[in-house]
Design an enzyme around this catalytic site. Structure first.
Site, PDB file in Angstrom:
ATOM      1  N   GLU A  50      17.523 -13.827   4.687  1.00  0.00           N
ATOM      2  CA  GLU A  50      17.823 -14.504   3.414  1.00  0.00           C
ATOM      3  C   GLU A  50      16.831 -15.620   3.090  1.00  0.00           C
ATOM      4  OE1 GLU A  50      19.976 -13.861   5.818  1.00  0.00           O
ATOM      5  OE2 GLU A  50      21.696 -12.777   5.003  1.00  0.00           O
ATOM      6  N   PHE A 112      36.977 -16.803  10.096  1.00  0.00           N
ATOM      7  CA  PHE A 112      35.751 -16.153  10.561  1.00  0.00           C
ATOM      8  C   PHE A 112      34.601 -16.446   9.568  1.00  0.00           C
ATOM      9  CE2 PHE A 112      33.274 -12.040  10.342  1.00  0.00           C
ATOM     10  CZ  PHE A 112      32.607 -12.201  11.537  1.00  0.00           C
ATOM     11  N   GLN A 113      33.503 -16.918  10.032  1.00  0.00           N
ATOM     12  CA  GLN A 113      32.285 -17.246   9.239  1.00  0.00           C
ATOM     13  C   GLN A 113      32.468 -18.408   8.264  1.00  0.00           C
ATOM     14  OE1 GLN A 113      31.130 -13.376   7.505  1.00  0.00           O
ATOM     15  NE2 GLN A 113      29.652 -13.147   9.165  1.00  0.00           N
ATOM     16  N   VAL A 382       1.694 -22.843   5.066  1.00  0.00           N
ATOM     17  CA  VAL A 382       1.556 -24.207   5.595  1.00  0.00           C
ATOM     18  C   VAL A 382       0.906 -24.103   6.972  1.00  0.00           C
ATOM     19  CG1 VAL A 382       2.940 -26.094   6.567  1.00  0.00           C
ATOM     20  CG2 VAL A 382       3.385 -25.241   4.253  1.00  0.00           C
ATOM     21  N   PHE A 467      -2.718 -26.157  13.113  1.00  0.00           N
ATOM     22  CA  PHE A 467      -2.648 -27.451  12.433  1.00  0.00           C
ATOM     23  C   PHE A 467      -1.994 -28.494  13.333  1.00  0.00           C
ATOM     24  CE2 PHE A 467      -1.411 -30.589   9.290  1.00  0.00           C
ATOM     25  CZ  PHE A 467      -2.579 -30.667   8.547  1.00  0.00           C
TER      26      PHE A 467
END
Ligand SMILES: Cc1ncc(C[n+]2csc(CCOP(=O)(O)OP(=O)(O)O)c2C)c(N)n1
Ligand SMILES: [Mg+2]
Length: 574
Positions: A50, A112-113, A382, A467
């Site tokens: 996601e 749950f969750q 980045v 970096f």
């Protein structure tokens, strides 16, 4: 059949011009999946993580200027969106996130969750509310969408799966009148006040950020009238660096020495549409004046003499007409000479070194820049890829450069490339990926072939979190915990359905990049690059010089003297 809340949401998004929703499904999103079957013009962009969905939606919004949408299922599914949404919020792009939630009857019972999304998403959004009952529709959704578009940022709508399945209120209408961006004019008298300050100044520098988008002609003409060099912050690059004889480069940690000096040596600094964060790169003695659409950005980093809350375009045009003619141009000329010298130095570092193995990243970026199209959308990870992009990608007003320049998250480039490519299927999209960045969200390489997105990835495979390794050395530490044991990324990509090419010698680079760009599908060029190539800060501060000396002494004592020689070769101390 009555229309469900989920149907109404999808119908409204469709009316507003949304053509895709990025996400990973889950049972709390089942109602939405089902609705999408009835609205084939809105596609489900099936990613593997996601966070990628949120980054991709953000890049889509950045590339199109339109609202983009992502979604996550309840609990962990929407939690994974968060880092990407922080990036969208900080990039000021309009994104709606649909955070599916646990069944409404279970909220507060440690189901749950269970999480509390309205609390979790608060910090990365302008708007975050839960749809508790269908009766809030469509107003709650409209408010979310208008906030995202109008305030140019993230809005989150939290929807328990069962509420999405319920019937929408009778007669609820899916139309969504478009919301246009207003012009923000300066208050009466402010432009005159600003002109007075600037007319009294002897040496003016302009510092431009992303807020100069759409004001290129006005800002360049203003610089001419003021005889002022133009320095940019990273997000200003794509909007102001090109066709600009007053450009003297970027400032900041990864900027150019010419940008740094133009800032430090001016007597008056005019900040235009920038929230440049590094105070130690702002002058202490100069008079500072600022123009910004965001009133909260005015004077946030440094005391200002005058702050104007308005669009840069609306100020720059009328301001120019009030600038007295025939200004002394010596400060500008000196800054431009300095820039030409700095540019020559950087160009020298990008010259090919015969058959060299491993390659140096400046040359890689130069070749990518040369071979890319006139309207390519670039994304840069980045890490050092962002540095090479800043220094070696040429903008022209049609090319775009998208990154995580305010939030500074790794792993942004691949997901942002996916997002930009979905919005512009026929345009070239090129990701400059770090090996650390790529592997952080590598599962989503699979999304390119699965969703038919012909992105081109250039991987700077330097075997390190480069970096950070540099930061460690600059602070005087021996570099530790940065090495990456990498596979052949080209082979992995081929297995996934990409054209995959591994490049280990500089004389093979040009053909490889050309072949990847010509390929009708996703392509990845795994370029084995120099581990110790250095990003020289525009001005080495005393502490950094000390830090490097300390690092050098420690490295020699622990038998790593070769590295010190390599640093010298990379011209660190010149
Ligand atoms: C999510 C996240 N984790 C850690 C960091 C700190 N960080 C900044 S750059 C960087 C290294 C990036 O490595 P790589 O992608 O290989 O690029 P390189 O600098 O080597 O070219 C790290 C660890 C970050 N910015 N974001
Ligand atoms: Mg790396």
């Amino acid at each position: 059949m009555a229309q469900s809340v989920a149907d109404l949401i999808v119908a409204t998004l469709s009316q507003a011009g949304v053509r895709r929703i990025w996400g990973v499904t889950g049972d709390s999103l089942n109602a939405m999946n089902d609705s999408l079957l009835r609205f084939p013009e809105v596609g489900w962009m099936h990613v593997r993580h996601e966070e990628v969905a949120a980054f991709a939606a953000g890049a889509e919004a950045a590339a199109t200027g339109q609202l983009a949408v992502c979604a996550g299922s309840c609990g962990p599914g929407n939690l994974h969106l968060i880092n990407g949404l922080f990036d969208c919020q900080r990039n000021h792009v309009p994104v709606l996130a649909i955070a599916a939630h646990i069944p409404s009857a279970e909220i507060g019972l440690n189901y749950f969750q269970e999480t509390h999304p309205t609390e979790l998403f608060r910090e990365c959004s302008h708007f975050c509310e839960m749809l508790q009952t269908p009766a809030q529709m469509p107003e709650l959704l409209h408010r979310a969408m208008r906030t995202a578009i109008g305030r140019q940022g993230v809005a989150v709508i939290v929807i328990p799966g069962d509420v999405a399945l319920q019937d929408a209120p009778d007669g609820a209408d899916a139309s969504f009148p478009p919301l246009a961006r207003p012009r923000l004019l300066p208050a009466a008298g402010q432009v005159e006040q600003l002109a007075e300050i600037l007319n009294d100044a002897k040496a003016v520098t302009l510092l431009c950020g992303a807020g100069v988008d759409g004001a290129h002609a006005e800002v360049v003409a203003l610089a001419d009238a003021l005889a002022a060099p133009i320095v940019h912050a990273y997000r200003g690059k794509e909007f102001i660096e090109w066709d600009n004889p007053f450009d003297v480069g970027m400032t900041g940690l990864i900027g150019f020495s010419s940008g740094y000096h133009a800032m430090m040596e001016c007597d008056t600094l005019l900040m235009l549409g920038t929230d440049f964060p590094y105070r130690n790169f702002l002058p202490d003695k100069a008079t500072i004046v600022q123009v910004d659409r965001d009133p909260g950005a005015l004077g946030r980093r440094t005391p200002i003499r005058l702050g104007i809350h308005a669009d840069v375009k609306e100020v720059a045009g009328p301001l120019r007409a009030l600038i007295k003619p025939d200004r002394d141009r010596r400060f500008l000329d000196k800054a431009r000479q300095h820039y030409a010298k700095a540019r020559d130095g950087l160009d020298e570092l990008a010259a090919p070194r015969d058959g060299e193995k491993p390659l140096h990243p400046q040359y890689v970026t130069r070749i990518v820049d040369e071979l890319a199209n006139a309207d390519t959308i670039f994304t840069a990870d980045v890490g050092t890829p962002a540095v090479w992009a800043a220094r070696y990608l040429t903008m022209n007003g049609r090319r775009r450069l998208i990154g995580s320049f305010n939030h500074g998250s790794m792993a942004n480039a691949l997901p942002q490339a996916l997002g930009a490519q979905a919005a512009f299927p026929g345009r070239q999209v090129v990701s400059l990926s770090g090996d650390g960045g790529l592997t952080m969200l590598m599962g989503d390489l699979l999304t390119a072939p699965q969703m038919g997105l012909p992105v081109k990835l250039i991987v700077f495979n330097n075997g390190t979190l480069g970096f950070v390794q540099l930061e460690q050395k600059a602070a005087g530490y021996l570099d530790t915990n940065v090495s990456l044991k990498n596979p052949d990324f080209a082979a992995i990509a081929r297995e996934m359905g990409f054209l995959g090419i591994r490049v280990t010698r500089s004389d093979a680079l040009r053909d490889a990049v050309a072949q990847a760009f010509a390929h009708d599908g996703p392509a990845l060029v795994d370029v084995v690059t120099e581990t110790t190539e250095l990003v020289v800060p525009p001005k080495l501060k005393m502490e950094q010089v000390k830090g490097f000396s300390l690092y050098a002494a420690r490295a020699v004592m622990s038998g790593r003297g070769d590295e010190v020689l390599q640093l010298a070769r990379a011209n660190l101390f010149r």
